[in-house]
Design a protein around this motif. Structure first.
Motif, PDB file in Angstrom:
ATOM      1  N   ALA A  92       5.136   1.252  -4.173  1.00  0.00           N
ATOM      2  CA  ALA A  92       3.819   0.955  -3.841  1.00  0.00           C
ATOM      3  C   ALA A  92       3.349   0.050  -5.063  1.00  0.00           C
ATOM      4  O   ALA A  92       3.684   0.160  -6.076  1.00  0.00           O
ATOM      5  CB  ALA A  92       2.950   2.167  -3.667  1.00  0.00           C
ATOM      6  N   GLU A 148       0.743  -1.181  -0.014  1.00  0.00           N
ATOM      7  CA  GLU A 148       0.175  -0.050  -0.063  1.00  0.00           C
ATOM      8  C   GLU A 148       0.990   1.071   0.062  1.00  0.00           C
ATOM      9  O   GLU A 148       0.537   2.284  -0.419  1.00  0.00           O
ATOM     10  CB  GLU A 148      -0.890   0.071   1.236  1.00  0.00           C
ATOM     11  N   GLN A 149       2.123   1.072   0.550  1.00  0.00           N
ATOM     12  CA  GLN A 149       2.937   2.361   0.741  1.00  0.00           C
ATOM     13  C   GLN A 149       4.197   1.923   0.523  1.00  0.00           C
ATOM     14  O   GLN A 149       4.680   0.880   0.858  1.00  0.00           O
ATOM     15  CB  GLN A 149       2.710   2.931   2.066  1.00  0.00           C
TER      16      GLN A 149
END
Lengths: 755, 719
Positions: free
Chosen positions: B563, B498-499
């Protein structure tokens, strides 16, 4: 047709004139005295007055001490042998020691340096004032005359402070003794008896200090008489065994009893040219005599004479072959039977490498043993044409026995080749105190010189105490080391091969002239009226060859330039100036002369060679263009030594020694035969100047001598022609690429075809 | 008539061999000739290099040129090796201290390894076979029966269903094709899914021998003439069987046909360095060149998926090999030993997901490395019976590759021994080392650039090896000692990040290497400015350290995980579409990207549609069109972004066919657009190295919490 060569000759003449020190002109010094050498600070000076007293000063430099002596740690004891001629009686002797103490970490210790003469303490070196500046100091000791013998030992040794026996050691040098330290002796000359059986005394007494100066007086410069001179000087070379010689030359066509130089001298002349009292008239054949020198009551003349120049030569040959055993002062011979001509490469002083070189053949058993810490030195001369190309190691089999004490368990044997470290072997103590070991060690080929070599085996006996408590090596006679005579050096795998011309081989063995040790294949070409310098160099060269081979040059030929036709099939040595010896111009014609155009042309040639390497280019800073730029910068060249393939026959060399003047040749004589300068002589041309020697590699025809097996020969060819490797590799790679492609294709077809 | 040419060919071949022996001897002889000094050696190296560069520049791509470049490279390498072995080891040299010998010999050992790898590599890749597909009989009735095995263990159904649907889509007579979903995870929803689709579902009562055991279980419960194996994320095209089965049908000696593993998602290098489809990916070399080169020697290896295998051959070796964790390579070795031939068809007929993170990638490679070393120990191709020499060499090179970790670490640290401690690692002067060592390096770069072309850019192999080196060192060492140790771990194939974050744990050894080399660089500069040591030696070791920093720096850059917010990547697929809105309004356009959950469309002309509106998306399908219900989730003047509404199984199956099933779906997909240029490649990795060092500094100085990523590491025991 001759135009270009004439222009070239003219240019060379211009160059030669430009070179002349102080402009063109007659030689400045007379034939019997030498200009003072420029490098020595305290040169050996000898002076004799009419009353037979003499004064002589020499320095450590004259004892072949290469650099200042730094005494420290393990080298805290140095001895020098100093020989004095037996025809002198020393009445006064002084030694002036120049030295410098170094700052010590241990302040206030009383360690000192003692100076001994023949085992008797002369004194210790005083310390500089505490906290004073570190600078050179001098102290003079008087040596009692009763201590002056013909053979003497000067020793510098450390006297340790009993309270701090180990202070100073391991901390760098403690004291430096300058090599300009000098000894000054004076006294009376002694009249030596005129006995032929005493020869070579008084001309040659091997252990005396400094160069041996043996003046030669020639009654004429007939080739046969010059040959006689060459034979005689080579005989001195054989006996003197690498001593440093000077052969001042006097040519006198009208000899009289009054115009001889003082001292001992050699006189070569036919009977007609002699002063009336010198020989019985008429003489009946080759004649030898030892006469008093009319100019010097203490001097002696060795007269070599005969009715013809050939008889003079016979007399000289007879003398070098066998010293007369008669106690009389003169003798006449019927003739001489020369030994059979020598074969190739059979000089007695060159070791045969067909078999291993056993230490027993190099030294007597006594010289292979040391008691206490000490060094066994083995000197040996290899054939100069030993081909060590691209080999790294020479196997040496060392078999030694030691007697050690159990506590000397840090003892070791250090091995050096030509003073360069090779290997250390521990000398392990055993309960019996005796050890016997055989070890094979490799020594580095790069430390081997082409001719004269020395292996040093340094037995160091050290005990187990930490070095701070045991700062000296044990000299106890209970400890001993012996190299067994069956130890050997194995050079059997080294082929005999060389690529000539190669100037490096001249100082190293006199190759290829000494290939036939009696010089039967060598001709020396001197001008009709050779100058004293020409003859001086010639005599020196013959003496050097004699020392290198151990055989006098009995069959050397001397001819005039006009008679070149008779010696075409020999290796040639040409000596002279461009004025005196016209052949030199032709032989050194490939020398690049100084001009901007030439410089640029040679630079381009060099660059092309660097780029395409159809041959190995000369090593950096030694190519033809470097020679030109050297010519531009050198202030006062003395002359040039150049070796080329002989233009008169194949597989022979011509060595040209060209001086700008007779003075120049004489100066070259001093430099070229100085062993310290030998490493600077290599390639094709060596230029001598007062600053020293510079050598250059020049393109030119060459030839190979000796034998290599075909594979090694091929390897050497590719080594010499790197472009060959690249071209062949690229061709092979392309052929391989195309061939493999078709191979792969057919294979791929098969693989695909079956599926 | 037919015998004559073959006889003359034999004569020519014989003459060729006769000429080759002295030519090779001469080649080696020339390599051993010494030179007068290092300048001549440098000149020699430059001369050969110049010829090579000229050939490469003017006649690039020609096979004979490549073979010539290989020959030149072998020459300078052998010359270097000869010099290295005879002149630089310090044997008998009193100048060398006893404690320096270990360093000298460790480096020498690493170099011997690199020479072997170079020579074997040339052997393997000198002539890729480039096999073409063999046609099947015209009579479909004569086509053989094929069982399609899709083994799965812990992967989610979302991944597996695409593969299964695509397998159903494969064009093959339905009565001759059976699909088996081999679920080792015993999951009910999988069974349900299989039942719905009408395919076979097999679950074992016990789970021995991991994937191989799973396959063998299915083998005993099926009877097709051929078995096609697909990893559960490898989506086959519809033409898979028609292109591959012809080969073993034509030649009954062929035991299996392997096709490339193609990845339509970026691997960690591509994603983290943002070079997806710009530079060739990591697997490209193996499937683009090496397998094709192996194929010439009948030594293509089975890679576990995208393969068609003859049942008879498998029966002969008692099924898939179960002794090692790389059952695929081991199985092919066993097949080759029994005399079965192999074929490699370099035509991507399936595509899968690359490993999502660097750590997953490393874990996968650890398994491969361990497995290959296990095979090396259990059934060493050098010594076992039944193989030809060429096959032995190909196999051994494949295994030696996984022993690269120690040599790689040695190369990455060797100059430090000198820079830090002044320990000599070579008994030669720096000029000689440089003049002997640079020509082989330069020539191997040129030759490999010519061989690899677009498939691997220069210097990248060092980056790949460096990434693995610290991690495979211990597993390979342990496997060398005891090949029976260890477990099978499943490669994670999907995972969302996600990051972006810096994977400090995985980067730890690279940070250590980086700091060591950085210290070496500083120490070298201090040595240089202080005159501690010989300047040429300092400069040479500094240059080497700088090179190491570049390689390690790039590795550091890869450790920064970008990501990844999609489960599946979108494909750049351009299809004409018709969009019918709920109001009946019709829009035309072209897809810009396409995935199994949505698409982006460039409209030919904008029209009145609104956000969240449900539309019907129609794309050409077979002779007609296929419609998919979709919702507009994004729009601007000329673009629409649609997400599919829940699809029926049939719709989903057709979507799979459209997306992944086309015969040419992957043909030009993975090949990098840029040609290799050595200097450009060096420049590229230098830039990446700078970026990497920036990233690691940032990560070290400004720590950010590591986000949760899916737990993908699931171990499976041997029993």
């Amino acid at each position: 047709m001759k135009c270009p060569s004439m222009i070239r000759s003219a240019l060379f003449l211009c160059l030669a004139i430009l070179w002349l020190p102080g402009g063109a002109g007659p030689a400045r010094a007379s034939g019997s005295s030498l200009p003072a050498p420029q490098s020595a600070t305290v040169p050996p000076v000898a002076g004799i007055d009419g009353q037979g007293t003499f004064l002589k000063t020499f320095s450590l430099r004259d004892l072949q001490v290469g650099k200042d002596i730094r005494l420290a740690g393990n080298s805290a004891d140095r001895s020098f042998q100093i020989g004095l001629s037996p025809d002198t009686l020393v009445q006064n002797a002084l030694i002036r020691v120049l030295y410098r103490f170094h700052r010590s970490l241990f302040r206030g210790i009383r360690t000192n340096l003692a100076v001994d003469w023949n085992g008797i303490l002369l004194g210790t070196l005083p310390y500089p004032p505490e906290n004073g500046p570190v600078q050179d100091q001098a102290v003079t000791f008087s040596i009692p005359s009763f201590l002056m013998n013909t053979r003497n030992t000067l020793r510098f040794r450390i006297v340790k402070d009993p309270k701090n026996p180990c202070a100073n050691f391991g901390l760098g040098s403690f004291v430096t003794v300058r090599r300009s330290t000098s000894i000054r002796i004076s006294g009376r000359k002694i009249r030596v008896p005129e006995r032929l059986s005493d020869l070579p005394f008084p001309f040659l007494y091997p252990s005396i200090v400094g160069p041996r100066r043996i003046p030669f007086v020639f009654g004429s410069t007939e080739p046969a008489i010059l040959e006689a001179g060459g034979i005689l000087s080579s005989g001195f070379g054989v006996l003197g065994n690498y001593l440093s010689f000077r052969f001042p030359v006097l040519i006198s066509h009208s000899l009289s009893a009054t115009n001889f130089p003082t001292g001992h001298l050699v006189l070569l002349a036919i009977d007609k040219d002699l002063p009336p009292t010198f020989a019985p008239s008429p003489i009946r054949g080759p004649y030898l005599a030892l006469l008093p020198n009319p100019s010097d009551p203490f001097g002696r003349i060795l007269l070599v004479s005969g009715r013809t120049p050939e008889e003079v030569k016979v007399a000289a040959s007879r003398l070098v072959l066998r010293i007369p055993d008669r106690e009389s002062s003169s003798t006449t011979f019927g003739g001489v039977s020369l030994p059979p001509p020598r074969g190739s490469d059979d000089a007695p002083r060159w070791l045969s490498v067909d078999r291993v070189i056993r230490f027993g053949s190099l030294s007597g058993p006594a010289d292979l043993t040391v008691h206490g810490t000490g060094t066994v030195k083995l000197a040996f001369s290899l054939p100069p044409d030993l081909f060590s190309w691209h080999r790294k190691w020479v196997p040496v089999h060392v078999h030694f026995r030691v007697r050690t004490l159990n506590r000397e368990n840090r003892s070791r044997l250090d091995i050096f080749l030509n003073h360069r470290y090779q290997e250390s072997l521990p000398l392990d103590p055993s309960d019996s105190g005796r050890g016997d070991r055989s070890v094979d060690i490799p020594v580095a080929v790069r430390d081997l010189t082409p001719f004269r070599n020395q292996l040093n085996f340094n037995f160091n006996f050290r005990n187990s105490l930490p070095s701070i408590f045991s700062c000296t090596m044990n000299k106890s006679p209970e400890l001993s080391g012996t190299l067994m005579p069956d130890s050997y050096i194995d050079l059997r795998s080294f082929p005999r091969f060389s690529n000539l011309p190669d100037l490096r081989l001249i100082p190293n063995g006199g190759y290829p002239f000494t290939r036939y040790a009696d010089l039967s294949r060598t001709a020396v070409i001197l001008s009709d009226t050779p100058g004293y310098g020409d003859i001086q160099v010639f005599l020196h060269m013959m003496a050097t060859f004699g020392a290198q081979t151990g055989t006098p040059s009995l069959r050397v030929t001397v001819v005039n330039p006009e008679e070149i036709g008779s010696v075409r099939e020999k290796d040639l040595i040409l000596i002279g100036t461009y004025d005196s010896n016209p052949l030199l111009l032709g032989l050194t014609g490939s020398l690049p002369w100084e001009s901007e155009k030439n410089f640029q042309r040679l630079r381009t040639q060099n660059l092309l060679l660097e780029l395409f390497r159809w041959n190995n280019p000369p090593p950096a800073h030694f190519g033809p263009s470097d020679l030109v730029s050297y010519f531009r910068n050198v202030r006062m060249p003395l002359g040039i030594l150049m070796e080329t393939a002989s233009p008169y026959s194949s597989h022979h060399v011509a060595l040209s020694l060209v001086g700008v003047s007779q003075d120049g040749i004489r100066s070259m004589d001093r430099i070229l035969f100085d062993p310290r300068q030998f490493p600077k002589i290599f390639g094709d041309a060596t230029v001598a100047s007062p600053e020293g020697l510079s050598s250059f590699v020049l393109p030119g025809p060459s030839y190979k001598i000796g034998h290599l097996d075909p594979l090694e020969s091929l390897r050497f060819w590719f080594y010499s022609h790197p472009i060959g490797i690249v071209v062949l590799v690229v061709l092979l790679a392309v052929a391989g690429g195309v061939g493999l492609q078709s191979l792969y294709k057919s294979y791929a077809r098969r693989t695909r075809g079956t599926t | 008539m037919t015998e004559e040419p073959s006889f003359s060919r034999t004569i020519v071949r014989f003459a060729g061999w006769i000429a080759a022996i002295p030519a090779v001897a001469l080649f080696l002889f020339l390599a051993t000739i010494p030179v007068s000094d290092w300048r001549t050696q440098l000149w020699l190296g430059i001369a050969v290099f110049a010829v090579a560069l000229l050939l490469k520049t003017i006649l690039d791509g020609k096979r004979w040129v490549i073979l010539t470049l290989i020959s030149l490279s072998l020459f300078v390498t052998f010359r270097y090796a000869w010099w290295r072995a005879t002149q630089t080891l310090g044997i008998g040299d009193p100048q060398v201290h006893w404690y320096e010998y270990p360093f000298i010999f460790i480096l020498f050992g690493a170099e011997i390894y690199s020479w072997l790898i170079l020579v074997f590599g040339y052997f393997q890749t000198a002539f890729p076979l480039s096999r073409k597909a063999d046609p099947l009989p015209a009579d479909i009735g004569g086509w053989p029966t094929v069982d399609i095995f899709i083994p799965t263990y812990n992967e989610p159904l979302s991944i597996v269903r695409a593969t299964v649907l695509a397998a159903i889509n494969i064009d093959w007579p339905p009565d001759k094709k059976r699909i088996y979903l081999l679920d080792d995870g015993d999951r009910r929803e999988f069974e349900e899914f299989a039942r719905t689709l009408g395919i076979d579902y097999l679950a074992r009562p016990e789970h021995k021998h991991a994937k191989a055991g799973n396959l063998n279980f299915a083998l005993s419960r099926s009877e097709g003439k051929y078995i096609a194996v697909f990893d559960c994320d490898h989506i086959p095209t519809r033409s898979f069987l028609q292109t591959t089965v012809g080969i073993p049908e034509k030649n009954p000696k062929v035991g299996f046909v392997q096709t490339p593993h193609h990845f339509y998602s970026p691997d960690p290098y591509e994603r983290n360095l943002d070079v997806f489809q710009k530079l060739p990916n990591e697997g490209e070399l193996f499937y683009g060149i090496i397998q094709d080169g192996n194929d010439l020697w009948n030594a293509a290896t089975f890679c576990g998926s995208c393969t068609v295998i003859r049942r008879e051959a498998l029966d002969e070796i008692q099924g898939f090999a179960v002794d090692t964790v790389t059952e695929d390579a081991h199985t092919s070795l066993k097949l080759h030993r029994r005399g079965w031939e192999s074929a490699y068809l370099n035509l991507p007929q399936a595509a899968g997901l690359a490993t999502p993170t660097l750590s997953a990638h490393i874990r996968q490679r650890i398994r491969w490395a361990r497995g290959m070393i296990q095979v090396f120990r259990i059934e060493n191709p050098l010594f076992v019976s039944g193989l030809r020499l060429s096959q032995r060499l190909c196999y051994i090179n494949g295994m030696l590759f996984f022993l690269s970790s120690l040599p790689r670490i040695v190369f990455l640290t060797a100059p430090l021994a000198y820079l830090y401690f002044g320990i000599r690692i070579f008994d030669a002067d720096a000029y000689s080392i440089a003049s002997y060592a640079f020509p082989p390096i330069a020539l191997s770069l040129i030759a490999n650039a010519a061989i690899h072309g677009k498939h691997r850019h220069s210097f990248w192999n060092q980056v790949y090896e460096t990434t693995l080196a610290p991690y495979i060192l211990l597993p390979t060492f342990l496997a060398l000692i005891n090949p029976r140790l260890g477990t099978f771990n499943v490669t994670a194939k999907e995972g969302r990040i996600e990051q972006a974050f810096y994977d400090r744990k995985i980067a730890r050894p690279f940070v250590v290497l980086w700091l060591l080399n950085l210290g070496g660089l500083i120490s070298g500069i201090v040595r240089y400015s202080g005159g501690f040591g010989e300047i040429p030696t300092i400069l040479l070791t500094l240059a080497w350290t700088l090179h190491n920093l570049i390689i390690v720096g790039t590795t550091l850059a890869v450790s920064w995980e970008r990501a990844q917010r999609r489960d599946r990547p979108r494909l750049n697929l351009n299809l004409p579409v018709r969009i019918t809105s709920s109001s009946g309004q019709v829009l035309f356009g072209e897809t810009e990207d396409f995935s199994d959950y949505g698409t982006r469309i460039r409209l030919a002309k904008s029209g009145p549609v609104s956000m969240r509106e449900t539309v019907l998306l129609e794309v050409p399908f077979r002779e007609g069109v296929q419609g998919f219900p979709a919702e507009i989730v994004g729009m601007d003047e000329s673009n629409l972004r649609l997400n599919f509404q829940p699809l029926t199984l049939e719709e989903e199956q057709r979507l799979m066919l459209i997306l992944y099933g086309r015969a040419d779906a992957w043909v030009r997909f993975g090949v990098a657009q840029q040609n290799d240029s050595i200097l450009k490649s060096l420049w590229n990795i230098s830039l990446f190295a700078l970026i990497g060092q920036g990233r690691v500094l940032k990560a070290l100085l400004w720590s950010s919490p590591k986000p949760e990523i899916p737990k993908t590491r699931l171990l499976r025991g041997p029993s």
